[in-house]
Write an enzyme that holds these catalytic residues in place. Structure first.
Site, PDB file in Angstrom:
ATOM      1  N   TYR A 246       0.844  -1.208   0.000  1.00 44.20           N
ATOM      2  CA  TYR A 246       0.000   0.000   0.000  1.00 44.20           C
ATOM      3  C   TYR A 246       0.877   1.255   0.000  1.00 44.20           C
ATOM      4  O   TYR A 246       0.656   2.183  -0.793  1.00 44.20           O
ATOM      5  CB  TYR A 246      -0.912  -0.045   1.232  1.00 44.20           C
ATOM      6  CG  TYR A 246      -1.786   1.166   1.445  1.00 44.20           C
ATOM      7  CD1 TYR A 246      -2.955   1.340   0.712  1.00 44.20           C
ATOM      8  CD2 TYR A 246      -1.459   2.134   2.401  1.00 44.20           C
ATOM      9  CE1 TYR A 246      -3.778   2.448   0.925  1.00 44.20           C
ATOM     10  CE2 TYR A 246      -2.271   3.236   2.616  1.00 44.20           C
ATOM     11  CZ  TYR A 246      -3.425   3.400   1.885  1.00 44.20           C
ATOM     12  OH  TYR A 246      -4.232   4.492   2.103  1.00 44.20           O
TER      13      TYR A 246
ATOM     14  N   ALA B 133       3.974   1.587  -0.948  1.00 45.16           N
ATOM     15  CA  ALA B 133       4.684   1.733  -2.223  1.00 45.16           C
ATOM     16  C   ALA B 133       3.736   2.283  -3.292  1.00 45.16           C
ATOM     17  O   ALA B 133       4.119   3.146  -4.087  1.00 45.16           O
ATOM     18  CB  ALA B 133       5.245   0.379  -2.654  1.00 45.16           C
ATOM     19  N   SER B 134       2.486   1.807  -3.275  1.00 43.54           N
ATOM     20  CA  SER B 134       1.541   2.265  -4.310  1.00 43.54           C
ATOM     21  C   SER B 134       1.209   3.744  -4.133  1.00 43.54           C
ATOM     22  O   SER B 134       1.042   4.473  -5.106  1.00 43.54           O
ATOM     23  CB  SER B 134       0.267   1.421  -4.300  1.00 43.54           C
ATOM     24  OG  SER B 134      -0.518   1.697  -3.148  1.00 43.54           O
TER      25      SER B 134
ATOM     26  N   THR C 258     -12.514   4.490   9.137  1.00 43.09           N
ATOM     27  CA  THR C 258     -13.403   3.701   8.277  1.00 43.09           C
ATOM     28  C   THR C 258     -13.147   2.224   8.583  1.00 43.09           C
ATOM     29  O   THR C 258     -12.163   1.889   9.236  1.00 43.09           O
ATOM     30  CB  THR C 258     -13.105   3.955   6.787  1.00 43.09           C
ATOM     31  OG1 THR C 258     -11.753   3.546   6.513  1.00 43.09           O
ATOM     32  CG2 THR C 258     -13.266   5.412   6.412  1.00 43.09           C
TER      33      THR C 258
HETATM   34  N1  LIG Z   1      -9.242   5.548   6.123  1.00 43.27           N
HETATM   35  C1  LIG Z   1      -8.062   6.090   6.317  1.00 43.27           C
HETATM   36  O1  LIG Z   1      -7.541   6.169   7.451  1.00 43.27           O
HETATM   37  C2  LIG Z   1      -7.296   6.649   5.165  1.00 43.27           C
HETATM   38  C3  LIG Z   1      -6.117   7.357   5.432  1.00 43.27           C
HETATM   39  C4  LIG Z   1      -5.411   7.894   4.381  1.00 43.27           C
HETATM   40  C5  LIG Z   1      -5.870   7.748   3.093  1.00 43.27           C
HETATM   41  N2  LIG Z   1      -7.012   7.042   2.855  1.00 43.27           N
HETATM   42  C6  LIG Z   1      -7.425   6.905   1.464  1.00 43.27           C
HETATM   43  O2  LIG Z   1      -8.792   7.253   1.337  1.00 43.27           O
HETATM   44  C7  LIG Z   1      -9.402   6.482   0.303  1.00 43.27           C
HETATM   45  C8  LIG Z   1     -10.639   5.791   0.845  1.00 43.27           C
HETATM   46  O3  LIG Z   1     -10.277   5.001   1.961  1.00 43.27           O
HETATM   47  P1  LIG Z   1     -11.375   4.294   2.877  1.00 43.27           P
HETATM   48  O4  LIG Z   1     -10.766   4.124   4.214  1.00 43.27           O
HETATM   49  O5  LIG Z   1     -12.666   4.985   2.723  1.00 43.27           O
HETATM   50  O6  LIG Z   1     -11.445   2.831   2.185  1.00 43.27           O
HETATM   51  P2  LIG Z   1     -12.607   1.719   2.261  1.00 43.27           P
HETATM   52  O7  LIG Z   1     -13.568   2.021   3.338  1.00 43.27           O
HETATM   53  O8  LIG Z   1     -11.922   0.395   2.250  1.00 43.27           O
HETATM   54  O9  LIG Z   1     -13.321   1.890   0.852  1.00 43.27           O
HETATM   55  C9  LIG Z   1     -12.590   1.570  -0.288  1.00 43.27           C
HETATM   56  C10 LIG Z   1     -13.478   1.780  -1.482  1.00 43.27           C
HETATM   57  O10 LIG Z   1     -12.714   1.421  -2.644  1.00 43.27           O
HETATM   58  C11 LIG Z   1     -13.454   0.474  -3.395  1.00 43.27           C
HETATM   59  N3  LIG Z   1     -12.564  -0.440  -4.097  1.00 43.27           N
HETATM   60  C12 LIG Z   1     -11.600  -1.232  -3.593  1.00 43.27           C
HETATM   61  N4  LIG Z   1     -11.036  -1.961  -4.560  1.00 43.27           N
HETATM   62  C13 LIG Z   1     -11.663  -1.601  -5.718  1.00 43.27           C
HETATM   63  C14 LIG Z   1     -11.544  -2.008  -7.069  1.00 43.27           C
HETATM   64  N5  LIG Z   1     -10.663  -2.948  -7.460  1.00 43.27           N
HETATM   65  N6  LIG Z   1     -12.342  -1.424  -7.992  1.00 43.27           N
HETATM   66  C15 LIG Z   1     -13.256  -0.500  -7.626  1.00 43.27           C
HETATM   67  N7  LIG Z   1     -13.413  -0.069  -6.368  1.00 43.27           N
HETATM   68  C16 LIG Z   1     -12.630  -0.630  -5.424  1.00 43.27           C
HETATM   69  C17 LIG Z   1     -14.326  -0.254  -2.371  1.00 43.27           C
HETATM   70  O11 LIG Z   1     -15.513  -0.773  -2.984  1.00 43.27           O
HETATM   71  P3  LIG Z   1     -15.722  -2.282  -3.454  1.00 43.27           P
HETATM   72  O12 LIG Z   1     -15.056  -3.166  -2.455  1.00 43.27           O
HETATM   73  O13 LIG Z   1     -17.208  -2.399  -3.490  1.00 43.27           O
HETATM   74  O14 LIG Z   1     -15.117  -2.370  -4.821  1.00 43.27           O
HETATM   75  C18 LIG Z   1     -14.709   0.889  -1.452  1.00 43.27           C
HETATM   76  O15 LIG Z   1     -15.801   1.604  -1.968  1.00 43.27           O
HETATM   77  C19 LIG Z   1      -8.320   5.509  -0.194  1.00 43.27           C
HETATM   78  O16 LIG Z   1      -7.707   6.046  -1.335  1.00 43.27           O
HETATM   79  C20 LIG Z   1      -7.344   5.459   0.952  1.00 43.27           C
HETATM   80  O17 LIG Z   1      -6.038   5.139   0.520  1.00 43.27           O
HETATM   81  C21 LIG Z   1      -7.738   6.486   3.854  1.00 43.27           C
END
Ligand SMILES: NC(=O)c1ccc[n+]([C@@H]2O[C@H](COP(=O)([O-])OP(=O)(O)OC[C@H]3O[C@@H](n4cnc5c(N)ncnc54)[C@H](OP(=O)(O)O)[C@@H]3O)[C@@H](O)[C@H]2O)c1
Length: 228
Positions: free
Chosen positions: A187, A189-190, A224
């Site tokens: 993650y 690295a990406s 989340t």
């Molecule tokens: N939460 C944190 O603490 C945090 C911190 C820093 C940055 N972020 C960034 O914020 C963003 C959202 O994070 P989050 O915590 O809300 O994540 P999350 O709750 O896991 O939600 C991830 C979303 O991405 C979708 N997804 C995953 N793989 C996919 C694929 N192959 N194709 C299409 N959709 C896909 C999932 O839907 P499906 O499974 O239905 O496809 C889901 O809607 C991400 O970019 C994350 O890196 C989050």
């Protein structure tokens, strides 16, 4: 003594005044900015993407929301439609080129163009020390496809529409785009790669005087399901 004091105070005053001026001249009224904006939002089936979809609908944006789980996307759509009817669901795996192509064409069909591309979908495998991976190459590739190639494909397929609208690409990132953390090497690295790609893209847009804005948004921890 008095002179010495002024040599310290004057730059601080200049800095503060400059900050106020920069803030004021770059002021965007969020309440009106998103009205009628045509937005593709990925990863809207849960977490940050879901909340973002609801907020953008409240602000009058027109949305195409994407993820793999259609039932959850429909939940998001229902919540958004309390505020705006212009919310369309596209089931797409953003790690797949053909799905990204479909996503853009569906967005253009429903919205008539694209103003903002929000790359929010992301994937991180369960916490694992790198040396415990049996097949790290496969794991890294899977994460790169979703977290990085999503941006590459969606930029490619929507570039003409973004040129036309003088649009914005907003890449949702993380502090791990700057610093490494243990047990999430793929993650991390990406997200580093995402920063590299969009920084280069931004410079190329400037060199070619393309009127497309690139914003990398590194979030801190957000509560989340995935993050917990
Ligand atoms: N939460 C944190 O603490 C945090 C911190 C820093 C940055 N972020 C960034 O914020 C963003 C959202 O994070 P989050 O915590 O809300 O994540 P999350 O709750 O896991 O939600 C991830 C979303 O991405 C979708 N997804 C995953 N793989 C996919 C694929 N192959 N194709 C299409 N959709 C896909 C999932 O839907 P499906 O499974 O239905 O496809 C889901 O809607 C991400 O970019 C994350 O890196 C989050």
């Amino acid at each position: 003594m008095c002179f010495a004091l002024w040599t310290v105070v004057t730059p601080i005053i200049i800095l503060l005044v400059s900050l106020v001026v920069v803030q004021w001249t770059n002021y965007v009224d969020v309440e009106s900015y998103y009205k009628d904006k045509r937005i593709i939002l990925t990863g809207a089936s849960e977490g940050i993407g879901k909340d973002l979809a609801i907020r953008l609908s409240q602000l009058g944006a027109r949305l195409v929301i994407a993820a793999r789980t259609e039932s959850k996307l429909k939940d998001t759509q229902n919540l958004c439609q309390k505020y705006s009817q212009d919310v369309f669901v596209v089931r797409a795996d953003v790690g797949k080129e053909e799905d990204n192509k479909l996503l853009v064409s569906e967005a253009v069909k429903h919205l008539g163009g694209i103003d903002i591309l929000i790359l929010n979908a992301a994937y991180s495998p369960p916490l694992t020390m790198f040396t415990d991976y049996e097949d790290p190459g496969e794991t890294f590739l899977g994460v790169y496809k979703v977290n990085l190639l999503q941006g590459v494909y969606l930029t490619k397929f929507s570039i003409d529409h973004l040129r036309e609208s003088h649009g914005t690409i907003l890449a949702v990132s993380s502090m791990t785009g700057w610093v490494g953390l243990p047990m999430i090497a793929p993650y991390t690295a990406s997200k580093h790669a995402l920063h590299g790609y969009f920084s280069s893209l931004n410079m190329e847009f400037q060199l070619r005087q393309e009127n497309i804005l690139v914003v990398i948004m590194p979030l801190p921890f957000v509560h989340t399901n995935r993050a917990v």
